[in-house]
Scaffold this active site. Structure first.
Site, short mmCIF file in Angstrom:
data_model
loop_
_atom_site.label_atom_id
_atom_site.label_comp_id
_atom_site.label_asym_id
_atom_site.label_seq_id
_atom_site.Cartn_x
_atom_site.Cartn_y
_atom_site.Cartn_z
CE LYS A 1 -3.61 -1.26 -0.16
NZ LYS A 1 -5.77 -0.63 -0.68
CG ASP B 1 -9.88 -2.26 6.13
OD1 ASP B 1 -10.03 -1.63 7.26
OD2 ASP B 1 -9.88 -2.94 5.22
C1 LIG Z 1 -2.10 -6.32 3.11
C2 LIG Z 1 -3.10 -5.70 1.83
N1 LIG Z 1 -3.81 -6.55 1.07
C3 LIG Z 1 -4.47 -6.75 0.14
C4 LIG Z 1 -5.31 -5.69 0.51
C5 LIG Z 1 -6.63 -5.15 -0.50
O1 LIG Z 1 -6.19 -4.39 -1.10
P1 LIG Z 1 -7.68 -3.57 -2.10
O2 LIG Z 1 -9.02 -3.45 -0.60
O3 LIG Z 1 -7.10 -2.78 -2.76
O4 LIG Z 1 -8.61 -4.55 -2.57
C6 LIG Z 1 -5.50 -3.86 1.02
C7 LIG Z 1 -5.16 -3.19 1.22
O5 LIG Z 1 -5.76 -3.07 2.18
C8 LIG Z 1 -3.79 -4.37 2.03
O6 LIG Z 1 -4.22 -4.08 3.45
#
Ligand SMILES: Cc1ncc(COP(=O)(O)O)c(C=O)c1O
Length: 400
Positions: free
Chosen positions: A73, A121
């Site tokens: 991110k 989150d």
């Molecule tokens: C560690 C991690 N993996 C996957 C995701 C999934 O990303 P998205 O919300 O763009 O689908 C997030 C989203 O915050 C994340 O923090």
């Protein structure tokens, strides 16, 4: 649960292809220089997983080590903040500015009056806050009730605001307050009339796909045939999927979207054939994937590019975390959401019908992405039974 899906590549829009396609990483890279860290994250072969799954090879890109922020991110939110700030500064000065000039004394003076905000989150907020901090802007980050104190404390914003309710409610609240106060909202999810900024966030993620392809080529391996991408609102999966499809060609790569069965909004949308919210029941340990409404742009893209939507259970995610932690060589510290892609691969590999439909066999080359390290170390230890530092000493190098 596994849902085989017919991708509709002809529906992929030209602007989405341009934004996330072959040239995208080179647009993002100059901004990474402002971090003074352009190190590629490691790509690790998981031979034992390939044997278990009955495929030719499995590699995992370890984003737990990205830019000291613990997740991929870091590439998106901060990049969007910097790009937007550049535009605002150019308008303010009525002249073009270079990326290097974004941290000049003139830029800093202007920056001090600007506030960026978002809902998160955890990981996206950390990235937006880091981007704002590099520029000298302010950041206010909205978190919902379910975000653990450890994750909220690690965001590093000027202000973290707790919102009653779930992630979707924190998105609404961040939008409302941004409008009221004149703050710049940098959301990683999109909706009708708010598509451009989340698309910039997604553009930032293309750097990791580009790095993975170069690393695979450096290892003298052939490009991946299958990619398993974990999804919250779907921005990450859509970005990587478009980039790989554009670079490798539609017939060369299959995208599988993986979600927690407790927050499967893309799975529900694929089933309904239109963007649909998921009705929450219980929280999931895959906290970063706990989103109940897909991003509008992400759904549009994933409907066009995905060959399957898969849900995984809490136990499957825990097993995948442990499998990565207890490797004989090169253990991988994967947080709950980080290991979900591996959980998805193992679920599909164990299902003969899904294997056949997806052409997953001994010749397949699978790409996984560990999207985060131990972003909540106490929770990690509780699940894995070891501290992240005991699994991999350098993995503790996450900025708090
Ligand atoms: C560690 C991690 N993996 C996957 C995701 C999934 O990303 P998205 O919300 O763009 O689908 C997030 C989203 O915050 C994340 O923090």
């Amino acid at each position: 649960m596994i849902q085989i899906h017919s991708p509709k590549f002809e529906r992929l829009r030209t602007d989405d292809k341009v934004l996330l396609g072959t040239d995208a990483p080179s647009l993002v890279r100059p901004y990474l220089r402002l971090w003074r860290d352009e190190t590629a994250t490691p790509l690790i072969s998981l031979n034992e997983v390939a044997a278990e799954a009955g495929v030719g090879s499995v590699v995992i890109k370890d984003e737990g080590q990205r830019l000291g922020l613990g997740s991929f991110k870091a590439l998106g939110g901060a990049y969007a903040v910097m790009t937007l700030f550049k535009r605002m500064l150019e308008e303010h000065l009525d002249s073009e500015v270079s990326v290097a000039q974004l941290v000049s004394p003139t830029a800093r003076e202007y920056a001090s009056g600007i506030t960026f905000c978002c809902a998160t989150d955890g990981n996206h907020g950390k990235s937006v806050a880091a981007g704002a901090r590099i520029l000298g802007c302010k950041s206010v980050i909205f978190v919902h009730e379910g975000v653990t104190t450890a994750r909220a404390d690690a965001i590093g914003a000027d202000e973290v605001v707790r919102v009653k309710g779930n992630y979707d409610m924190s998105v609404d609240e961040a939008g409302r307050v941004a409008e009221e106060r004149g703050w710049v909202l940098v959301s990683d999810t999109s909706w009708e009339g708010y598509e451009e900024i989340p698309s910039l966030v997604a553009q930032g993620y293309t750097v990791l796909a580009n790095e993975a392809l170069s690393q695979i080529a450096d290892l003298k391996l052939d490009p991946p045939t299958h990619v398993f991408l974990q999804a919250g609102v779907g921005g990450f999966a859509s970005s990587i999927s478009v980039h790989l499809n554009e670079v490798l060609g539609h017939h060369a790569i299959k995208t599988v979207v993986v979600e927690p069965d407790r927050a499967a909004c893309l799975y529900a949308s694929a089933e309904a054939g239109r963007l649909t919210s998921f009705h929450p029941t219980e929280p999931t340990i895959m906290a970063m994937l706990e989103c109940y409404t897909p991003s509008l742009v992400a759904w549009r893209i994933l409907d066009a590019t995905s060959s399957a939507f898969v849900t995984v259970t809490e136990d499957e995610a825990k097993r995948a975390m442990r499998k990565l932690a207890f490797r004989e060589q090169r253990p991988v510290v994967a947080g709950e959401s980080g290991a979900a892609g591996l959980a998805g691969l193992l679920a599909v590999a164990a299902d003969p019908h899904a294997r056949q439909s997806l052409g997953l066999n001994k010749d397949s080359r699978v790409l996984l992405i560990n999207t985060e390290g131990a972003t909540d170390p106490a929770s990690y230890e509780n699940i894995v039974g070891s501290k992240p530092a005991d699994v991999l000493p350098e993995a503790t190098n996450v900025e708090n």
